[in-house]
Structures are given as structure tokens and as C-alpha cells.
Design a protein around this motif. Sequence first.
Motif, PDB file in Angstrom:
ATOM      1  N   UNK A 103     -30.857  27.604  -8.835  1.00 48.30           N
ATOM      2  CA  UNK A 103     -31.351  28.239  -7.612  1.00 48.30           C
ATOM      3  C   UNK A 103     -32.546  27.455  -7.112  1.00 48.30           C
ATOM      4  N   UNK A 104     -32.489  27.024  -5.859  1.00 51.34           N
ATOM      5  CA  UNK A 104     -33.570  26.212  -5.304  1.00 51.34           C
ATOM      6  C   UNK A 104     -34.516  27.087  -4.483  1.00 51.34           C
ATOM      7  N   UNK A 105     -35.784  27.064  -4.846  1.00 51.89           N
ATOM      8  CA  UNK A 105     -36.816  27.816  -4.137  1.00 51.89           C
ATOM      9  C   UNK A 105     -37.921  26.842  -3.726  1.00 51.89           C
ATOM     10  N   UNK A 106     -38.902  27.342  -3.013  1.00 56.04           N
ATOM     11  CA  UNK A 106     -39.994  26.470  -2.554  1.00 56.04           C
ATOM     12  C   UNK A 106     -40.763  25.841  -3.711  1.00 56.04           C
ATOM     13  N   UNK A 107     -41.033  26.646  -4.732  1.00 55.10           N
ATOM     14  CA  UNK A 107     -41.962  26.214  -5.775  1.00 55.10           C
ATOM     15  C   UNK A 107     -41.298  25.704  -7.042  1.00 55.10           C
ATOM     16  N   UNK A 108     -40.034  26.071  -7.271  1.00 53.13           N
ATOM     17  CA  UNK A 108     -39.391  25.700  -8.533  1.00 53.13           C
ATOM     18  C   UNK A 108     -37.878  25.771  -8.385  1.00 53.13           C
ATOM     19  N   UNK A 109     -37.200  25.214  -9.381  1.00 53.91           N
ATOM     20  CA  UNK A 109     -35.741  25.310  -9.466  1.00 53.91           C
ATOM     21  C   UNK A 109     -35.411  26.064 -10.749  1.00 53.91           C
ATOM     22  N   UNK A 110     -34.632  27.134 -10.608  1.00 50.70           N
ATOM     23  CA  UNK A 110     -34.289  27.989 -11.736  1.00 50.70           C
ATOM     24  C   UNK A 110     -32.871  27.659 -12.197  1.00 50.70           C
ATOM     25  N   UNK A 111     -32.728  27.311 -13.480  1.00 53.16           N
ATOM     26  CA  UNK A 111     -31.450  26.883 -14.003  1.00 53.16           C
ATOM     27  C   UNK A 111     -30.839  27.924 -14.926  1.00 53.16           C
ATOM     28  N   UNK A 112     -29.536  28.146 -14.735  1.00 52.14           N
ATOM     29  CA  UNK A 112     -28.798  29.056 -15.599  1.00 52.14           C
ATOM     30  C   UNK A 112     -28.596  28.417 -16.970  1.00 52.14           C
ATOM     31  N   UNK A 157     -38.409  36.279  -5.033  1.00 49.27           N
ATOM     32  CA  UNK A 157     -38.336  34.820  -4.903  1.00 49.27           C
ATOM     33  C   UNK A 157     -37.167  34.412  -4.016  1.00 49.27           C
ATOM     34  N   UNK A 158     -37.430  34.022  -2.773  1.00 48.60           N
ATOM     35  CA  UNK A 158     -36.345  33.618  -1.865  1.00 48.60           C
ATOM     36  C   UNK A 158     -35.685  32.318  -2.320  1.00 48.60           C
ATOM     37  N   UNK A 159     -34.365  32.226  -2.117  1.00 45.68           N
ATOM     38  CA  UNK A 159     -33.570  31.059  -2.507  1.00 45.68           C
ATOM     39  C   UNK A 159     -32.947  30.446  -1.257  1.00 45.68           C
TER      40      UNK A 159
END
Length: 280
Positions: A103-112, A157-159
Amino acid sequence: MNKKIVFFDIDGTLVGASRKITEKNKEAIHLLRENGHLAFLCTGRAPASIEPSLTDIGFDGVVASAGGLIKIGGDYVFENFINQYLLSEIMLLFTNHQVLFSLETKEAIYQAPGIKNFFDTINKEKFKDNLELARTFEDREKNFRRKTLKDFDIMTTPVMKMCFISPDKEKFFQCESFLKEFFNIVIFSDPKESYINGEIILKHCTKGDGVKFVTEYYGIPIDDSIGYGDSMNDYEMLQVAGYSVVSEKSSDMLKELADDLFEEPDHDGIYKHLKKLKLI
């Protein structure tokens, strides 16, 4: 000559297989702006994945996340996020079909979970020509603003965009009919590979829409815009730009859109082509 506004993709365009921008290509951006033209990054990368070594070159702004975010100067002037209810459906769909995602957000990328195992088991050489996957691998190795999915809060957290890797292609194909209703699907992997990787981008919010927004913002006719790109997530940008230039390594579909071709970025392709256009 009319003032031009020039949009540059990053991976495969400004940055080649070396994963670095050449000194000549950096110089080209400086000279372009010194000559009174505007230079924008126009990338599928989220802001969290754009290294300071690129932004420090000096651009007038950034179209990030394939059109999901637009920054001019230091301010975000456009933001578009995936609806939380739709996002939860896609996350569940991918999880049930064992499709790995981030998931791409402004501040970070969250990985499954599972992405680390995928990279641990695949031969790095297999994706040396898949620049998007190579960048993901590189960012993971550096732990570049990467977080785990357990740190993600869907309510706060918007994506903007989702990337995916499916070790089993058939399982991804089972998700396609639902995805196509809401997203443009961009594939980066070679059809011959056993896995499939790419990204899903909200319809009506593409790099092409970003180009339209920025040209209107400055009051510059779109005919005076130039787009440089190399892959299918550049398609809409190249389609709407007044003049489009694609990599010599691009697919035939992109080459059909192009007004001209540029050389490999590691061989100073952007510098050479801007010189050819007499913009520098």
C-alpha cells in the motif's frame, strides 16, 4: 521557442539498470530549467519511494503515485485516495487469492506478509530487466520507508495506489474482473515468468490526468508539454503530452504512440534527447 513543460518518468527513463541517474542527465535538468522551461517528475513511485538524490536535482514539481498526488514547489495541490471500503475489499480479495501487495501512502509503503519470502526465493538475476521489481528489491534491502501491514491503520492512513506480486499468475487472473471495474491494471513482469507483478491505478487518475492538471495550473497549452517514459504506466502520459518520447527498449504499443525514441538512461539518453530538441 514557446515555454515547455517536460515530464520525466524515473525508472527506465531518468534511471537505468545502474539504479543511478548519470551526471549528464542531472545536468540536462539544470540546463532545461535555466533555459526557462519547467521540469516535473512524473512517476509511479509514491513520495516515500523517491530518493532525495532525485528530488535534490531540482524539479518544479512531482506527479507521484501515477497521478494520485501532485506536488508543485513544496505544496500538494492535488490528492486522490482509494476509498476505504473499496481498499478493504481489494485487500481481502488479494489475501484470499494469496496475491502479495503493498500500500503506497505519502509517508511510507506498507507491505503484506510474504514479500520478503518471495524475494528470498527468487533469483535476483531473473528480474534485472524488470526495473520496477528491481527497485522494490532495492528499497526492501535498504528498508527504505517500508513498514509491515500490521502497522497500517485503514481509518487514518490514506492510500493512493497498490502494487502487487502474485507468485501464481492464475490466482491474480482470478481477481482481474473485479479489479478492472475500478482500476487500470499495469503489468511489469515478462509474460514468460511464472510470477506476475504490477500495480493498480484508479481510473481517471493517471499520469495523463496529472499532465493535464499541471499544464492547466500553469496555463501552458498541452501542445507545449513533453513526456518521457518507458513502460505501460506511462501510456496515458504519453498519450496526452504534446510530444512524447519513449525508450528504445519500450514495447511496440508505446512506440506506436511516440514521436521519437531516447537512448538508455545509463548512456545519458535524456541529456542527448533534450539536446536534440534544442531545449538545452
